[in-house]
Design a protein around this motif. Structure first.
Motif, mmCIF file in Angstrom:
data_model
loop_
_atom_site.group_PDB
_atom_site.id
_atom_site.type_symbol
_atom_site.label_atom_id
_atom_site.label_comp_id
_atom_site.label_asym_id
_atom_site.label_seq_id
_atom_site.Cartn_x
_atom_site.Cartn_y
_atom_site.Cartn_z
ATOM 1 N N GLY A 13 51.016 13.835 74.098
ATOM 2 C CA GLY A 13 50.290 13.063 74.022
ATOM 3 C C GLY A 13 48.683 12.480 73.664
ATOM 4 N N TYR A 14 48.785 10.867 73.796
ATOM 5 C CA TYR A 14 47.216 10.855 72.633
ATOM 6 C C TYR A 14 46.697 9.552 72.458
ATOM 7 N N ARG A 15 46.357 9.195 72.436
ATOM 8 C CA ARG A 15 45.219 8.025 72.585
ATOM 9 C C ARG A 15 45.837 7.560 70.382
ATOM 10 N N GLU A 16 44.814 8.297 69.693
ATOM 11 C CA GLU A 16 44.812 7.217 68.437
ATOM 12 C C GLU A 16 46.006 8.567 66.987
ATOM 13 N N HIS A 17 45.036 9.917 68.058
ATOM 14 C CA HIS A 17 45.575 11.072 66.602
ATOM 15 C C HIS A 17 46.119 11.932 67.250
ATOM 16 N N PRO A 18 47.374 12.232 66.406
ATOM 17 C CA PRO A 18 47.945 13.704 66.737
ATOM 18 C C PRO A 18 46.776 14.777 67.049
ATOM 19 N N TYR A 19 46.429 15.050 66.784
ATOM 20 C CA TYR A 19 45.178 16.084 66.109
ATOM 21 C C TYR A 19 44.281 15.834 67.502
ATOM 22 N N ASP A 20 44.090 14.315 68.148
ATOM 23 C CA ASP A 20 43.192 14.489 69.302
ATOM 24 C C ASP A 20 44.219 16.010 70.525
ATOM 25 N N ALA A 21 45.473 15.455 70.193
ATOM 26 C CA ALA A 21 45.763 16.036 71.505
ATOM 27 C C ALA A 21 45.908 18.108 71.241
ATOM 28 N N LEU A 22 45.792 18.251 70.028
ATOM 29 C CA LEU A 22 45.510 19.096 69.775
ATOM 30 C C LEU A 22 44.813 20.225 69.864
ATOM 31 N N MET A 23 43.198 19.006 69.177
ATOM 32 C CA MET A 23 41.744 19.428 69.912
ATOM 33 C C MET A 23 41.754 19.716 71.120
ATOM 34 N N ASP A 24 42.499 18.892 72.153
ATOM 35 C CA ASP A 24 41.556 19.330 73.418
ATOM 36 C C ASP A 24 42.437 20.855 73.896
ATOM 37 N N ALA A 25 43.192 21.235 73.686
ATOM 38 C CA ALA A 25 42.866 22.714 73.878
ATOM 39 C C ALA A 25 41.348 22.980 73.716
ATOM 40 N N TYR A 26 41.032 22.875 72.936
ATOM 41 C CA TYR A 26 39.057 23.600 72.677
ATOM 42 C C TYR A 26 38.648 22.916 72.520
ATOM 43 N N GLU A 27 38.594 21.909 72.638
ATOM 44 C CA GLU A 27 37.647 20.154 72.739
ATOM 45 C C GLU A 27 37.855 19.472 74.002
ATOM 46 N N PRO A 28 37.961 19.880 75.329
ATOM 47 C CA PRO A 28 38.145 18.545 76.513
ATOM 48 C C PRO A 28 37.642 17.477 76.202
ATOM 49 N N GLU A 29 39.051 16.483 75.989
ATOM 50 C CA GLU A 29 37.973 15.317 76.223
ATOM 51 C C GLU A 29 37.661 14.451 75.081
ATOM 52 N N MET A 30 37.445 15.924 73.410
ATOM 53 C CA MET A 30 36.959 15.260 72.338
ATOM 54 C C MET A 30 37.929 14.268 71.356
ATOM 55 N N THR A 31 37.181 13.394 70.764
ATOM 56 C CA THR A 31 39.105 12.821 69.365
ATOM 57 C C THR A 31 37.899 13.194 68.442
ATOM 58 N N SER A 32 39.281 12.861 67.437
ATOM 59 C CA SER A 32 39.238 12.949 66.064
ATOM 60 C C SER A 32 37.683 12.237 65.883
ATOM 61 N N ARG A 33 37.956 10.954 66.222
ATOM 62 C CA ARG A 33 37.274 9.735 65.525
ATOM 63 C C ARG A 33 35.996 10.435 65.753
ATOM 64 N N GLU A 34 35.459 10.713 66.941
ATOM 65 C CA GLU A 34 34.162 11.116 67.976
ATOM 66 C C GLU A 34 33.599 12.193 66.720
ATOM 67 N N VAL A 35 34.006 13.933 66.067
ATOM 68 C CA VAL A 35 33.616 14.331 65.741
ATOM 69 C C VAL A 35 34.288 14.274 63.453
ATOM 70 N N ARG A 36 34.943 13.003 63.219
ATOM 71 C CA ARG A 36 34.630 12.649 62.392
ATOM 72 C C ARG A 36 33.529 12.017 61.269
ATOM 73 N N ALA A 37 32.864 11.435 63.192
ATOM 74 C CA ALA A 37 31.693 10.500 62.593
ATOM 75 C C ALA A 37 30.370 11.538 63.093
ATOM 76 N N LEU A 38 30.849 12.145 63.242
ATOM 77 C CA LEU A 38 30.054 13.955 63.092
ATOM 78 C C LEU A 38 29.724 14.479 62.237
ATOM 79 N N PHE A 39 30.688 14.622 61.392
ATOM 80 C CA PHE A 39 31.091 15.645 60.095
ATOM 81 C C PHE A 39 30.384 14.390 58.551
ATOM 82 N N ASP A 40 30.858 13.669 58.925
ATOM 83 C CA ASP A 40 30.580 12.183 57.979
ATOM 84 C C ASP A 40 29.080 12.529 57.816
ATOM 85 N N ARG A 41 27.867 12.736 58.834
ATOM 86 C CA ARG A 41 26.450 12.577 58.723
ATOM 87 C C ARG A 41 26.407 13.818 58.616
#
Lengths: 507, 507
Positions: A153-181
């Protein structure tokens, strides 16, 4: 409520969890052995032994008994200080239990099988530069991982569900913003550097014997604080760090035919290992007895490998010893030349050989492709083309083979989708942590210049290591540095370090 | 009855047992690591991990489920050929299950704890020559082992119940008769030898470097047939062999400062390892996938170490290579002098350094003392005195310290009472097996003289190795040699070999 009932319920839960921790440690020993000393004939039996240990640990952890023990302890948990280890144990175990229970045992076994076969086929496909051979397995793995995301399960993006195994409670949206910068700043930075004269790196092309590399690398790792009474170095095809509890945390490296890659491998893995060695004794054999996240773990390896191990201050201290170990190879190269050589920035095809700046662009590329495949925006069959196009746009280089391109990493074959961002999050966090330690100890660089690493390690122990998984990565970073994860200190560090190295005008 | 129901019941039983075999293999890996590479800090965690694996394996094996699966398979077992692997699997598993179920889990845990503490205290007591320090632990261990014998049950002697773990279905009465005969012949033989001039052994006192010892020893072990694709050599404080299935069977040795002990250690352990490597694939991950008994296992190590590795024929082949490896150490010593040196007979204090003949007297002494303590005829406090008296009577030497006497072996501290006879039973069986192979292949010694070991190994594979635990040790020996265990071939071998070496008149 008196503290007795909660203590009893907790003790019962801890005893139950300790057995699972032992099984996981045993599996880690078998895995370590498989990558260091196991004779080739042992592979088949070892796979069965590891599957058995994994299955028993998973069965025990997802059992009704775990649920009942958690329920009982939580029902009495009001008596606990919410800041205590015990309260954290209940929070983290409940979180792990809820997640693990969402995945049917049969699905987990299917995923392991697909990853195991996928890894074998990938090895062959990479050796033969044959993406088509790997493609059906890659499709199957992405399909399963997409199902895993749906189970979790996930709120915004299926990626969030998978990334949670490595980065608990991190979202793609946050990662995307950081990576854009990061892209915004580093792509022009790499271009500016490319326009400047390259430093000499001929000394890195020479042959360095294994024994003095090992001796020098381990002398430095011990100086950093890696405790060999509770650790050791071996060799393996791919360097790694692994622990069987805080008092037995081992590293490996690989000795190549040229250059000092093995030494930087030792610095990196020792950084990981010191994290595990520093986890509080009280968290041993509990779910809290590990790193806060893969990204926080990587912050420790990168801190020692790059912020210490590729710094000017460190080499002012260490270069004389290196020259003594390799007088012929370093003939005519002073500490400054050496420092410039090991910090050369050059866009290249292979992630694991990339320099500090371009490394992150490799990660961002993978993050974007994983997301696109997971949502169906990209088909696995289109990955080679998409890979090459992004390599050209981010790094200005294009692989001539899939072996040097889309087939280079084992992660997808092993089902590790959502893992790559942790590498860059670790780079970013490493600078925030180092800066926080330096604010507290303004002479930190002078200490490093004198070969004194105890203050830095003690700061990391107190603010990162000893807490294990007690705090979320986000909370840990705020507690340690005063603020949340941010790319700006990292970008400032890159601009300062490489601006000086390449004589760029300050922006 | 159709074969289908029995096949189904058997498959279910095998799947259940395979998981237990995996847990035992995993524990064996952890144990191997503990004796080879584990850093000191890992000891405490490793003990917990091993306890957990042992407990889970024991719980699973003694569970009602094992009983039910056995019942179901046996009920349908009439369809099985009694000579088949499957019929043997049911027999052996039932036997193991019945035995294991007699011991309460709590008692097993108590015994493990006592043995673990006992081993620690024994190490200190041996180092400090302080028997009194060890005594209370030794008393406790003998008391627990006596209780174990009562739990297990026996007809004649409590010793039989304990020895059954190492020599299934062997009785003290049989062992006693065999040992009496050994004493009868070897005590006078040792005296006769002592009256003859001793061979020169100065070349054994010299220093042999580690690398060429390793290279020579492993070249020979590979020539014997030890498969390094499924094995490897490491170093440890005490040499051992261990396997995690037939396709990963490892050995260790120890490199001393003088002599070639490490090489004979390699021969011995490779003999053990080749046994496990030769067990039939079909028995893998079942209770049949191990040696028939400790004695039969020892027959394989002794056969390669002594009957091959200390034979004149072997050194006619191997001595030139040894001389090339150690030209300075072997200066002025020809193959004959070397052969005489490594076969010197001399009563001595320490079992593990004893020659082929006196070795058994060390064992017989321990067997007698164990029996006496177990029946209460001797109190543990009286062991040092009894030990020294027997050393004087059997070997004509008396230890000046308990460190070199009653404290020299780890077995009692580790709770291994009833184990020692297997060493001598192995010596005895090794000659019966070797003679049987020679009857079938009369040119066996000539082959060895040419460095050809394939015929010998193939014979052992066919008659011993591949059967694993399918046959009882007694049945295996009868099938392989045509007769039951007997001391006469062994005594004839000793008299012939050492009679020739020491120029004794044939009796």
């Amino acid at each position: 409520m008196s503290p007795e009932p909660v203590r009893e319920a907790l003790e019962e839960l801890k005893t139950h969890l300790a057995v699972i921790a032992d099984l996981e440690s045993a599996a880690a020993v078998l895995d370590w052995d498989q990558h260091t000393y196991m004779p080739p004939g042992g592979a088949e039996g070892r796979a069965l032994q590891l599957a058995t240990l994994g299955r028993i640990a998973h069965e025990r952890f997802t059992s009704a008994r775990t649920g009942a023990l958690l329920d009982a302890a939580e029902a009495r948990g009001g008596a606990l200080d919410p800041r205590s280890d015990d309260a954290a144990l209940l929070r983290v175990t409940r979180r792990d239990y809820t997640k693990a229970s969402k995945l049917p045992a049969e699905f987990v076994a299917e995923l392991h099988r697909a990853a195991s076969i996928g890894t074998h086929v990938w090895e062959e496909a990479r050796a033969r530069n044959d993406f088509a051979l790997f493609l059906p397995h890659l499709e199957r793995i992405f399909e399963l991982k997409r199902r895993e995301a749906d189970y979790l399960g996930y709120r915004e993006h299926p990626y969030d569900a998978l990334m949670d195994a490595y980065e608990p409670e991190m979202t793609s949206r946050e990662v995307r913003a950081l990576f854009d910068r990061l892209v915004e700043v580093t792509v022009p930075l790499v271009r500016a550097i490319a326009a400047r004269p390259a430093p000499r790196t001929d000394m890195l092309e020479r042959e360095y014997e294994e024994a003095p590399q090992r001796a020098f690398g381990m002398a430095m790792a011990q100086a950093f604080g890696y405790d060999l009474n509770r650790g050791r170095l071996d060799t393996s095809a791919h360097p790694f760090s692994t622990g069987f509890g805080r008092d037995d945390v081992r590293i490996t490296t690989r000795f190549g035919r040229s250059g000092l890659g093995a030494v930087f491998g030792i610095f990196h893995e020792a950084g990981h290992a010191m994290y595990n060695q520093g986890i509080a004794q009280a968290l041993e054999r509990t779910p809290l007895g590990d790193g806060a996240s893969y990204g926080v773990h990587e912050s420790q390896s990168r801190l020692w490998e790059n912020l210490v191990g590729r710094s000017r201050a460190f080499w002012e201290y260490a270069y004389p010893a290196l020259r003594r170990a390799f007088p012929a190879q370093l003939e005519g190269a002073d500490a400054d030349a050496w420092y410039r050589a090991i910090n050369r920035v050059q866009p290249s095809l292979i992630r694991i050989h990339a320099d500090e700046i371009t490394y992150n662009l490799h990660i961002i590329l993978r993050f974007e492709l994983e997301q696109a495949v997971l949502t169906g925006a990209l088909r696995p069959a289109e990955l080679p083309e998409a890979w090459n196009a992004r390599m050209a746009s981010y790094l200005g280089v294009t692989p001539s083979t899939d072996t040097d391109g889309v087939l280079q990493d084992t992660h997808w074959a092993a089902g590790l989708i959502g893992y790559f961002p942790s590498y860059t999050l670790g780079n970013v966090a490493s600078v925030q942590l180092f800066e926080a330690a330096r604010r507290r100890h303004p002479d930190l660089e002078d200490q490093i210049r004198r070969g004194e690493f105890g203050t830095l390690l003690a700061w990391l122990r107190e603010h990162v290591h000893e807490h294990g998984r007690k705090y979320s990565p986000q909370d840990l970073l705020v507690r340690a540095t005063g603020g949340p994860l941010s790319p700006e200190p990292y970008l400032a560090y890159l601009k300062a370090k490489f601006g000086e190295l390449y004589g760029l005008a300050a922006a």
